[in-house]
Design a protein around this motif. Structure first.
Motif, short mmCIF file in Angstrom:
data_model
loop_
_atom_site.label_atom_id
_atom_site.label_comp_id
_atom_site.label_asym_id
_atom_site.label_seq_id
_atom_site.Cartn_x
_atom_site.Cartn_y
_atom_site.Cartn_z
N UNK A 182 0.83 -1.19 0.00
CA UNK A 182 0.00 0.00 0.00
C UNK A 182 0.87 1.25 0.00
N UNK A 183 1.89 1.27 0.87
CA UNK A 183 2.75 2.43 0.96
C UNK A 183 3.58 2.62 -0.31
N UNK A 184 4.02 1.53 -0.90
CA UNK A 184 4.87 1.63 -2.08
C UNK A 184 4.09 2.10 -3.29
N UNK A 185 2.78 1.92 -3.29
CA UNK A 185 1.97 2.31 -4.44
C UNK A 185 0.91 3.35 -4.04
N UNK A 186 1.24 4.16 -3.05
CA UNK A 186 0.27 5.09 -2.49
C UNK A 186 -0.03 6.22 -3.47
N UNK A 187 -1.30 6.37 -3.79
CA UNK A 187 -1.78 7.47 -4.61
C UNK A 187 -2.66 8.35 -3.74
N UNK A 188 -2.39 9.63 -3.73
CA UNK A 188 -3.16 10.54 -2.88
C UNK A 188 -4.40 11.05 -3.61
N UNK A 189 -5.32 11.59 -2.81
CA UNK A 189 -6.54 12.23 -3.31
C UNK A 189 -7.44 11.27 -4.08
N UNK A 190 -7.40 10.01 -3.70
CA UNK A 190 -8.33 9.02 -4.25
C UNK A 190 -8.48 7.91 -3.21
N UNK A 191 -9.53 7.12 -3.32
CA UNK A 191 -9.77 6.02 -2.38
C UNK A 191 -9.04 4.77 -2.86
N UNK B 212 -2.48 -0.70 8.28
CA UNK B 212 -1.59 0.04 7.39
C UNK B 212 -2.03 1.49 7.26
N UNK B 213 -3.34 1.72 7.30
CA UNK B 213 -3.83 3.09 7.29
C UNK B 213 -3.31 3.85 8.51
N UNK B 214 -3.40 3.23 9.69
CA UNK B 214 -2.95 3.89 10.91
C UNK B 214 -1.45 4.19 10.86
N UNK B 215 -0.68 3.26 10.29
CA UNK B 215 0.76 3.49 10.18
C UNK B 215 1.05 4.73 9.34
N UNK B 216 0.28 4.94 8.29
CA UNK B 216 0.44 6.13 7.46
C UNK B 216 -0.08 7.38 8.17
N UNK B 217 -1.24 7.26 8.80
CA UNK B 217 -1.84 8.42 9.45
C UNK B 217 -0.97 8.95 10.58
N UNK B 218 -0.24 8.05 11.24
CA UNK B 218 0.61 8.45 12.36
C UNK B 218 2.05 8.71 11.94
N UNK C 254 2.23 14.49 7.93
CA UNK C 254 1.54 15.29 8.92
C UNK C 254 0.69 16.42 8.31
N UNK C 255 0.99 16.79 7.07
CA UNK C 255 0.20 17.84 6.42
C UNK C 255 -0.97 17.27 5.62
N UNK C 256 -1.13 15.96 5.62
CA UNK C 256 -2.22 15.34 4.89
C UNK C 256 -3.50 15.29 5.69
N UNK C 257 -4.61 15.06 5.00
CA UNK C 257 -5.90 14.83 5.63
C UNK C 257 -6.28 13.38 5.37
N UNK C 258 -6.68 12.67 6.42
CA UNK C 258 -6.85 11.22 6.34
C UNK C 258 -8.31 10.82 6.55
N UNK C 259 -8.77 9.90 5.69
CA UNK C 259 -10.13 9.36 5.78
C UNK C 259 -10.06 7.85 5.62
N UNK C 260 -10.92 7.14 6.36
CA UNK C 260 -10.97 5.68 6.26
C UNK C 260 -12.41 5.22 6.41
N UNK C 261 -12.82 4.31 5.51
CA UNK C 261 -14.19 3.81 5.55
C UNK C 261 -14.28 2.46 4.87
N UNK C 262 -14.76 1.46 5.61
CA UNK C 262 -15.05 0.13 5.05
C UNK C 262 -13.89 -0.43 4.23
N UNK C 263 -12.68 -0.38 4.80
CA UNK C 263 -11.53 -0.99 4.14
C UNK C 263 -10.89 -0.14 3.06
N UNK D 204 -6.06 9.80 1.33
CA UNK D 204 -5.14 10.78 1.90
C UNK D 204 -5.11 11.98 0.96
N UNK D 205 -5.49 13.13 1.48
CA UNK D 205 -5.53 14.35 0.67
C UNK D 205 -4.31 15.20 1.01
#
Length: 217
Positions: free
Chosen positions: A9-18, A25-31, A36-45, A49-50
């Motif tokens: 997930x981290x190696x192929x991370x694309x921002x501003x899309x679901x 893995x989401x929590x590892x990125x969010x923390x 730290x300048x990103x906005x994080x959303x998570x829903x149903x798997x 990241x904006x």
């Protein structure tokens, strides 16, 4: 695209899309301080990241909407606390970081003053959440709306910065329906919010404040 080192997930991370990702893995990125300048959303798997920069259009709309909400609550003697870009986390379920969020009413317990995400397993969700966007409006009306339905937000507004439009939804029992007047701030109409946004194209903050005071008197 942003690269990291550990997971697929981290190696192929694309921002501003679901994108599909497990909660851990989401929590590892969010923390991760790197985001730290990103906005994080998570829903149903799925996570989003904006990382887009915020320009004057978004910042101005944010300021105007904030002024309308807080002035109305103040003049109506409604207890209110605003949080700007705060992170809310319900472990294993979801995370969101709206542009504006509000605790409203006599009964809410304000989360502690820390820089950690607000734990929705311990504290209630905000009564009102507002997203302000231009290119992201479709997502604001779609997946993000589902997040706010699920976590118990009572009212959700989407402001289209490119059109000075405001759409509001009342949320109850996990479902939302469009409204023209706020239910958490009774008497505040979305048409007035839109007029304030339109005035901001040509008027300064002092002129808008004086108009709001006259409108709310």
């Amino acid at each position: 695209m942003i690269s990291s080192s550990s997971s697929a997930v981290q190696q192929n991370l694309v921002t501003d899309t679901w994108i599909k990702a497990p909660w851990e893995e989401f929590i590892a990125l969010a923390d991760n301080p790197a985001y730290e300048k990103g906005k994080f959303f998570y829903h149903h798997g799925y996570m989003r990241i904006e990382m887009a920069a915020v320009g004057p259009l978004h910042a101005r709309e944010n300021s105007i909407v904030s002024s309308v909400v807080k002035m109305f609550a103040t003049l109506r003697n409604i207890r209110i606390v605003e949080l700007n870009n705060a992170t809310f986390r319900q472990r294993g379920v979801g995370e969101f970081q709206p542009d504006l969020s509000y605790y409203i009413g006599a009964e809410f317990q304000l989360p502690p003053r820390t820089n950690s995400p607000i734990n929705l397993n311990e504290f209630q969700s905000p009564a009102l959440v507002i997203e302000i966007g231009a290119s992201s409006v479709n997502d604001d009306l779609g997946m993000k709306r589902l997040i706010y339905e699920r976590v118990g937000v009572r009212e959700y507004w989407v402001v289209d910065a490119s059109a000075d439009d405001a759409i509001a939804f009342s949320i109850s029992d996990g479902r939302s329906g469009e409204i023209q007047e706020s239910l958490v701030l009774p008497g505040l109409t979305l048409s007035l919010v839109e007029e304030a946004l339109q005035r901001s194209q040509s008027e300064d903050d002092g002129a808008i404040t004086r108009w709001l005071l006259q409108s709310f008197s």
